[in-house]
Design an enzyme around this catalytic site. Structure first.
Site, PDB file in Angstrom:
ATOM      1  N   GLY A 180       0.819  -1.210   0.000  1.00 12.12           N
ATOM      2  CA  GLY A 180       0.000   0.000   0.000  1.00 12.12           C
ATOM      3  C   GLY A 180       0.847   1.251   0.000  1.00 12.12           C
ATOM      4  O   GLY A 180       0.578   2.224  -0.713  1.00 12.12           O
ATOM      5  N   ASP A 181       1.918   1.226   0.810  1.00 17.85           N
ATOM      6  CA  ASP A 181       2.829   2.368   0.896  1.00 17.85           C
ATOM      7  C   ASP A 181       3.643   2.556  -0.375  1.00 17.85           C
ATOM      8  O   ASP A 181       4.216   3.633  -0.587  1.00 17.85           O
ATOM      9  CB  ASP A 181       3.792   2.185   2.076  1.00 17.85           C
ATOM     10  N   LEU A 182       3.757   1.526  -1.190  1.00 14.48           N
ATOM     11  CA  LEU A 182       4.586   1.619  -2.391  1.00 14.48           C
ATOM     12  C   LEU A 182       3.774   1.816  -3.665  1.00 14.48           C
ATOM     13  O   LEU A 182       4.263   2.410  -4.625  1.00 14.48           O
ATOM     14  CB  LEU A 182       5.452   0.357  -2.521  1.00 14.48           C
TER      15      LEU A 182
END
Length: 411
Positions: A180-182
């Site tokens: 999700g962060d990437l």
């Protein structure tokens, strides 16, 4: 040869991973990234992520002011750092002075925070109508999300991605990579570049709003899971994918390999590699639909064949007969692959004082341009390393003004 974004300036209000990864990519493509860090909290939260690189190697704790977290060494490359306390009333003018000559602002606060601080898009566009203002948040900068906090695992859970891996009936599987962060910053960079092109054509900037939940859920929606389940395919398939049989991961005597052979020519290569020419015309395996209908049996045959052979023997046989297969590598081996290193997809991490520590690698910019350069070799800055330079040379502040701001707690 020049970098694609040479001449563009980014004001970076991001912290942690999703935002800094977006600005890292912009820096790698040549933009000047001025990272604004909170002096009261020790700057970007990544600066306090263990482990740290010190003069004598890696350590779980910071031993000296020169030690730098590996996270910051990776995410801060190619950027300049200034300190600015955005909660201080006088900080707004400094921020607006930065925005006035900038092209892009990127932030990843929770929804509503920049508005409360007075540094949101509406405020920024008052001083620069061409500004492209990109927000990366868990649930979107607009709408009814409120000030909901989002961490990668929360987003993985809500997006449904945790239920796309693992065996049926087993607990949810959290992806080891913070997907999700990437993923969200990738969409953020795409949106930012599109908005920059629009601004160059029309003179109008705009707000680019990227939701981590939306980004990851949109990828989940790329596969028609509801439709697949409605015709009998399980949502979670574990090591094998029946609707693409033969497809999955299998174990040889001394290691694992991945096999992807859904088409007729590829599957025939698998049968020949196994020495099972009798399966070429078998009504159970000769066609794609037949292989799908008998996927469990087919995958069992492959597993039994591979389990009695060395990995090198298995891979050589599959390769010789044109069946796509590869060993399952661990991360240490993968990041040392000569091809990805030569392309700059992975690059050594360098401490600004201690240099490269053997074994430390970071993501490069996995795009090779025929006429442009990309670069992520410049080490991450120390906290506030460029404060005076930026304020003096770019904003024209005199030393007395800078000293007053520092004394007042603005910087």
């Amino acid at each position: 040869m020049t970098a694609p974004l040479e001449g563009k300036t980014v004001i970076d209000l991001t912290t942690a991973l999703a935002g800094p990864y977006a600005t890292l990519l912009l820096a790698g493509m040549g933009a000047r990234v001025i990272k604004v860090e909170n002096p009261e909290r020790g700057g970007d939260t990544s600066r306090n992520n263990s482990p740290y690189l010190s003069s004598d190697g890696l350590s779980l704790t910071r031993r000296s002011p020169d030690d730098m977290s590996v996270s910051m060494m990776a995410r801060g490359r190619g950027k300049e750092s200034i300190t600015l306390n955005l909660k201080h009333p006088e900080s707004k003018q400094v921020f607006f002075d930065l925005v006035r000559d900038a092209d892009i602002v990127v932030e990843n606060y929770s929804a509503g925070v920049t508005r409360r601080l007075g540094v949101d898009y509406q405020a920024a566009r008052q001083v620069n109508e061409r500004i492209v203002y990109t927000s990366i948040s868990g649930f979107g900068a607009t709408g009814d999300a409120g000030d909901r906090k989002a961490m990668d695992t929360i987003i993985q859970a809500l997006s449904g991605v945790m239920m796309t891996a693992g065996e049926p009936g087993e607990p949810p599987v959290r992806f080891g990579l913070p997907v999700g962060d990437l993923v969200a910053p990738l969409f953020a960079v795409i949106g930012t570049m599109a908005a920059v092109l629009h601004a160059e054509r029309t003179g109008e900037g705009q707000h680019v709003d990227v939701s981590m939940l939306g980004a990851l859920t949109s990828l989940v929606a790329c596969e028609p899971f509801d439709a697949l389940e409605s015709v009998g395919f399980p949502l979670r398939t574990g090591a094998h994918v029946p609707r693409l049989a033969p497809f999955g991961t299998f174990r040889a005597v001394d290691g694992w390999f991945a096999l992807c052979a859904p088409t007729d020519p590829f599957s025939r290569g698998v049968f020949r590699a196994m020495g099972r020419e009798d399966l070429l015309e078998s009504p159970d395996f000769a066609t794609r639909d037949a292989r799908v209908a008998n996927a469990d049996r087919l995958h069992g045959l492959i597993a039994g064949w591979a389990a009695e052979r060395a990995l090198a023997e298995v891979l050589e046989a599959l390769d010789r007969h044109g069946a796509p297969a590869a060993p399952v590598r661990d991360t240490a081996e993968a990041v040392r692959d000569a091809s990805v290193l030569s392309r700059g997809d992975v690059v050594p991490l360098v401490h600004p004082r201690f240099g490269h520590h053997d074994g430390l690698y970071g993501s490069g910019l996995p795009v090779v341009f025929s006429r442009s350069t990309v670069d992520l070799t410049r080490p991450a800055p120390g906290l506030g390393e460029h404060t005076e330079t930026v304020l003096r040379e770019q904003l024209g502040y005199d030393p007395d003004h800078i000293d007053r701001l520092r004394s007042a707690g603005v910087l």
